[in-house]
Design an enzyme around this catalytic site. Structure first.
Site, short mmCIF file in Angstrom:
data_model
loop_
_atom_site.label_atom_id
_atom_site.label_comp_id
_atom_site.label_asym_id
_atom_site.label_seq_id
_atom_site.Cartn_x
_atom_site.Cartn_y
_atom_site.Cartn_z
N GLY A 112 0.82 -1.21 0.00
CA GLY A 112 0.00 0.00 0.00
C GLY A 112 0.85 1.25 0.00
N GLY A 113 0.54 2.16 0.93
CA GLY A 113 1.26 3.43 1.01
C GLY A 113 0.48 4.56 0.35
CD1 TRP A 114 0.63 10.30 -0.83
CD2 TRP A 114 -0.78 10.09 0.88
NE1 TRP A 114 -0.22 11.38 -0.87
CE2 TRP A 114 -1.10 11.28 0.18
CE3 TRP A 114 -1.54 9.75 2.01
CZ2 TRP A 114 -2.14 12.12 0.56
CZ3 TRP A 114 -2.59 10.60 2.39
CH2 TRP A 114 -2.87 11.77 1.67
CG ASN A 115 3.35 7.85 -3.89
OD1 ASN A 115 2.86 8.93 -3.58
ND2 ASN A 115 4.66 7.68 -3.96
CD GLU A 155 -0.70 5.78 3.88
OE1 GLU A 155 -0.67 6.98 3.50
OE2 GLU A 155 0.32 5.20 4.27
CE1 TYR A 156 -4.02 6.79 6.46
CE2 TYR A 156 -4.55 8.72 5.16
CZ TYR A 156 -3.68 8.03 5.99
OH TYR A 156 -2.48 8.57 6.33
CG MET A 214 1.37 5.62 9.83
SD MET A 214 1.18 5.67 8.03
CE MET A 214 -0.61 5.52 7.88
CE1 TYR A 216 4.03 8.83 9.63
CE2 TYR A 216 5.06 8.05 11.64
CZ TYR A 216 4.57 7.80 10.37
OH TYR A 216 4.61 6.53 9.85
#
Length: 380
Positions: A112-115, A155-156, A214, A216
């Site tokens: 996954g991840g943001w991108n 996300e997400y 996460m 931050y």
């Protein structure tokens, strides 16, 4: 495809043919506060002192390391996002091989991840058939490449291209993945936002081993005023919501940043929290990402004397350097957050990401932030 190490092939065959579990916990490794280290695989392409390959990871400072990221292909199954880094250059194989240097080390593959966004994951989780197909492929994939578990980083759910049904479907997805992984001793963790609105916490808690929060980007890179990256008072408040809604404290792993967000001040004389900022044009020489600095790049700015001052506020740091304003954590603030983890009985602490720490020790100890965490846990 590059040839896998014999050990990875045998692991895969033992799972599929012999029907035996492949992961067994060493009793001497149990009961420790987790230190989870994410590795951003694209760091292999940074140049000179910024380049970070898997051989630079110190596996003795971490209890678990997470390779980031794999993604979903057109069939909604796990696939390498970067075949060159992951396969040709030996990313996966060299990463899992680090267990030879630390018998207690666990490895996980982050998917996954943001991108990657949310849409593909929303579609994959929508039907029972696609959830089952995904889970079956996950099991084969992590066994084949020698990982000890999956870290699902959607996300997400319900956002960024998702649908309202994601909240329910995410739980159904975790159920089937957990059911597939557990008989073989593989871990299932998830990386989640600090904000709990995306999640049905109680049902998630029953279907994962760990939840990586996460904690931050409390002030995002899109903000039009300065603000702290990871203020502890807000983190504590949000963590309380996770715990009060059914997540066991021992499953919660608190994330800390090894990077900074930077902004450009509209007025250099107005450099406190809440000061107006203009379009972000700052960034680091080695990470080369707008509005982003590694901790070692932060240290470079501080060391060359162009910054006028810095302050610690709410266990997060900010500094101003002409028209650049940056917010980050340092050795002192990550130690403070680690003490909070210990005092609260949380499962551990994780860093995003190990490759943006001062891994060469150019401005102090090697892995300055990670070492501060390690000392706090093992000496405190």
């Amino acid at each position: 495809m590059a040839q896998l190490p014999k050990k990875s092939v045998l692991t895969y065959l033992s799972l599929l043919v012999l029907g035996r579990g492949v992961v067994s916990a060493d009793e001497n490794c149990d009961g420790k506060t987790d230190i989870v280290c994410y590795y951003a695989s694209w760091a292999v392409y940074r140049v000179n002192q910024g380049q970070f390959t898997t051989d630079k990871i110190d596996p003795t400072l971490c209890t678990k390391i997470v390779y980031s990221f794999a993604g979903l292909n057109i069939d909604l199954q796990v696939a390498s996002i970067d075949n060159n880094a992951d396969i040709t250059l030996g990313g996966y194989a060299n990463f899992t091989k680090l267990k030879e240097k630390n018998a207690c080390l666990r490895t996980a593959l982050a998917v996954g991840g943001w991108n990657e966004g949310s849409s593909k994951y929303s579609i994959m989780a929508y039907s029972e058939e696609s959830r089952e197909n995904f889970a079956d492929h996950v099991l084969k994939f992590i066994a084949y490449y020698g990982f000890d578990g999956l870290d699902l980083d959607w996300e997400y759910p319900t956002a960024r291209g998702g649908i309202a049904e994601d909240k329910k479907n995410f739980v159904e997805l975790l159920k089937v993945v957990k059911k597939k992984l557990s008989p073989w001793g593989y871990e299932l963790s998830i990386a989640v936002a600090l904000d709990t609105d995306y999640y049905d916490i109680a049902t998630i808690a029953a279907n994962v081993d760990y939840v990586h929060v996460m904690a931050y980007d409390v002030t995002s890179g899109e903000s039009n005023v300065t603000g702290l990256l990871a203020p502890l008072s807000i983190i504590k408040s949000k963590v309380s919501v996770w715990l009060e809604n059914g997540l066991p404290s021992g499953k919660l792993i608190l994330g800390v940043p090894t990077y900074a967000r930077c902004f450009n001040l509209l007025d250099n004389e107005e450099h406190g929290i809440g000061a107006a900022v203009d379009k972000t044009t700052c960034g680091g020489q080695w990470t080369d990402e707008d509005g982003f600095l590694s901790f070692y790049e932060v240290q470079e700015y501080l060391s060359i004397g162009i910054c006028q001052g810095s302050e610690i506020s709410d266990d997060s740091v900010y500094a101003w350097c002409s028209d650049m304003w940056m917010t980050y954590d340092n050795e002192e603030t990550v130690a403070s957050k680690t003490k909070y983890v210990l005092e609260s009985g949380l499962g551990g602490i994780m860093v995003w990401s190990i490759d943006t720490d001062d891994f060469l020790g150019l401005h102090g100890n090697k892995f300055s932030l990670l070492s501060s965490i390690y000392r706090t846990i093992n000496e405190g």
